[in-house]
Design a protein around this motif. Structure first.
Motif, PDB file in Angstrom:
ATOM      1  N   GLU A  31     -25.412 -31.062 -12.106  1.00 21.43           N
ATOM      2  CA  GLU A  31     -25.306 -30.137 -11.086  1.00 21.43           C
ATOM      3  C   GLU A  31     -23.992 -29.034 -11.078  1.00 21.43           C
ATOM      4  O   GLU A  31     -22.827 -29.879 -10.956  1.00 21.43           O
ATOM      5  N   PRO A  32     -24.185 -28.043 -11.423  1.00 24.84           N
ATOM      6  CA  PRO A  32     -22.935 -27.268 -11.409  1.00 24.84           C
ATOM      7  C   PRO A  32     -21.992 -27.131 -10.257  1.00 24.84           C
ATOM      8  O   PRO A  32     -22.602 -26.863  -9.204  1.00 24.84           O
ATOM      9  N   LEU A  33     -20.858 -27.153 -10.457  1.00 19.25           N
ATOM     10  CA  LEU A  33     -19.814 -27.063  -9.141  1.00 19.25           C
ATOM     11  C   LEU A  33     -19.474 -25.502  -9.085  1.00 19.25           C
ATOM     12  O   LEU A  33     -19.711 -24.848 -10.316  1.00 19.25           O
ATOM     13  N   LYS A  34     -19.348 -24.957  -8.114  1.00 20.80           N
ATOM     14  CA  LYS A  34     -18.743 -23.572  -8.000  1.00 20.80           C
ATOM     15  C   LYS A  34     -17.717 -23.318  -8.546  1.00 20.80           C
ATOM     16  O   LYS A  34     -16.546 -23.641  -8.098  1.00 20.80           O
ATOM     17  N   ILE A  35     -17.852 -22.071  -9.354  1.00 19.23           N
ATOM     18  CA  ILE A  35     -16.617 -21.561 -10.069  1.00 19.23           C
ATOM     19  C   ILE A  35     -16.638 -20.232  -9.487  1.00 19.23           C
ATOM     20  O   ILE A  35     -17.682 -19.255 -10.136  1.00 19.23           O
ATOM     21  N   LYS A  36     -15.517 -19.481  -8.883  1.00 15.75           N
ATOM     22  CA  LYS A  36     -15.695 -18.193  -8.175  1.00 15.75           C
ATOM     23  C   LYS A  36     -15.136 -17.115  -9.123  1.00 15.75           C
ATOM     24  O   LYS A  36     -15.838 -15.866  -9.233  1.00 15.75           O
ATOM     25  N   TYR A  37     -14.207 -17.307 -10.013  1.00 13.71           N
ATOM     26  CA  TYR A  37     -13.623 -16.288 -10.768  1.00 13.71           C
ATOM     27  C   TYR A  37     -13.484 -16.675 -12.203  1.00 13.71           C
ATOM     28  O   TYR A  37     -13.812 -15.776 -12.916  1.00 13.71           O
ATOM     29  N   ALA A  38     -13.345 -17.767 -12.581  1.00 16.80           N
ATOM     30  CA  ALA A  38     -13.036 -18.024 -14.088  1.00 16.80           C
ATOM     31  C   ALA A  38     -14.466 -17.915 -14.726  1.00 16.80           C
ATOM     32  O   ALA A  38     -15.697 -18.245 -14.293  1.00 16.80           O
ATOM     33  N   GLU A  39     -14.391 -17.739 -15.994  1.00 16.51           N
ATOM     34  CA  GLU A  39     -15.518 -17.513 -16.752  1.00 16.51           C
ATOM     35  C   GLU A  39     -15.416 -18.182 -18.041  1.00 16.51           C
ATOM     36  O   GLU A  39     -16.391 -18.267 -18.620  1.00 16.51           O
ATOM     37  N   GLY A  40     -14.313 -18.906 -18.268  1.00 20.32           N
ATOM     38  CA  GLY A  40     -14.183 -19.641 -19.254  1.00 20.32           C
ATOM     39  C   GLY A  40     -14.538 -20.905 -19.549  1.00 20.32           C
ATOM     40  O   GLY A  40     -14.575 -21.746 -20.593  1.00 20.32           O
TER      41      GLY A  40
END
Length: 374
Positions: A31-40
């Motif tokens: 289940e993915p955790l929320k990443i707001k800005y990082a794309e890497g």
């Protein structure tokens, strides 16, 4: 009709197969955790492990590395990644940009090896080197592999740009877990700072990392909000000529984004590339000679800057004494905290930039990393 029946049946099987593959893939990465800005990177939580994926910034859509983090080393994980037992008990860090993240997470004491200790600023790391608890392994591009193997750390955190060189191949062949950190490829300061979640996962501190980042994000946005109200946006020039090349932030780089967030106007702000733009002093004079503020100079004084090249004296920022460097927090051997803690605490360097561009907005603030050339 019979022909149509077979077509519909084949389509149903194909659709069901794809759906199952997608479901299996989702189950594998968690289940993915929320990443707001990082794309890497991404982080997913499964029942028995955490899946951390690093994406390839040079080949969009490709995975650079994948890690399955487990508390019990006997836990079964998919075969498309590296299994690492967490929380990490020891770590070699080949970049000083990781130190502040580790310090914020309370895990700096897990570092047993570093690169080029003479260029490190962090006092705790330097103390560890002096006392022998932290080993200086030399140049990051030419690690002392023998001493690294003696340390036998659980993992080595390294920047991905050295993934293909001979040194990194030897590192991988040694059997050590190599963790690739690509925060420097992000296009905003908040995206870089969000890599605290990446590091936190390897110490089983995702909740703390998320909380720490939320605080950093709020501080950054609060400071940036001050600068968005200004009508006058001073122009900037960044960097300095070095051996015939003047490297400046590209329009999609994290520095160009910071200039905008600080209420500045930048010549390359409409450029659509990330990274940097190579220029020279003659081109800089054409495009930036009337810039109000000059940041990122390597000189310690205006006199020194003028002696490096007399053309610098033609810039408006030089004439008016509005030239800044990033060397306020440096130690005797050359370690510069700007390259360390500013990555994890971007609201401080943003505050510095606003102070340089709009001093009236932060009348009681003292520069953290920047200082005006005397």
């Amino acid at each position: 009709m019979k022909h149509l029946h077979y077509i519909l049946l084949f389509t149903l099987i194909l659709f069901t197969g794809c759906t199952n593959k997608q479901k299996n893939k989702s189950e594998a990465t968690g289940e993915p955790l929320k990443i707001k800005y990082a794309e890497g990177f991404s982080i997913g939580k499964a029942d028995s492990y955490t899946c951390v994926t690093v994406f390839n910034p040079w080949k969009k859509g490709e995975i650079y590395a994948r890690y399955y983090l487990v508390k019990d080393v006997k836990t079964s994980v998919p075969q498309d990644g590296k299994k690492i037992q967490i929380p990490l008990k020891s770590l070699v860090a080949n970049s000083a940009t990781y130190f502040e993240f580790l310090q914020m997470l309370g895990e700096l004491d897990k570092v047993t090896g570093v690169c080029s200790a003479a260029w490190v600023y962090n006092p705790e790391i330097l103390k560890g080197v002096k006392e022998g608890r932290v080993k200086d392994l030399g140049d990051a591009f030419n690690l002392d592999i023998e001493n690294l193997l003696v340390l036998h750390p659980q993992a080595v955190m390294t920047s991905a740009y050295n993934a293909e060189d001979e040194n990194s191949r030897r590192l991988t062949q040694s059997g050590l877990s190599v963790i690739y950190n690509i925060e420097w490829q992000e296009t905003s300061l908040l995206a870089r700072a969000e890599w605290i979640k990446f590091i936190g996962a390897f110490f089983d501190k995702s909740d703390l990392a998320d909380s720490l980042f939320n605080d950093v994000e709020k501080r950054y946005k609060d400071v940036s909000a001050l600068a968005q109200k200004v009508k006058d946006r001073p122009t900037l020039v960044s960097g300095q000529d070095f051996r015939g090349t003047w490297t400046m932030p590209a329009g999609r780089s994290f520095n160009a984004k910071m200039f905008r967030d600080a209420g500045g106007s930048y010549f390359y702000e409409n450029d659509t590339t990330s990274g940097s733009i190579s220029s020279n002093i003659e081109s800089a004079l054409i495009n930036f000679s009337k810039a109000d503020v000059w940041v990122g100079s390597q000189a310690n004084s205006l006199d020194e800057l003028g002696k490096i090249d007399a053309k610098y004296k033609l810039f408006k920022a030089y004439k008016e004494g509005n030239v800044y460097n990033y060397n306020k927090r440096m130690n005797a051997t050359g370690g510069n905290d700007y390259w360390e803690s500013a990555v994890a605490r971007p609201y401080l360097i943003l505050s510095d930039m606003i102070k340089a561009l709009h001093p009236e907005l932060l009348p009681n603030y003292e520069f953290t990393y920047m200082q005006k050339l005397k």
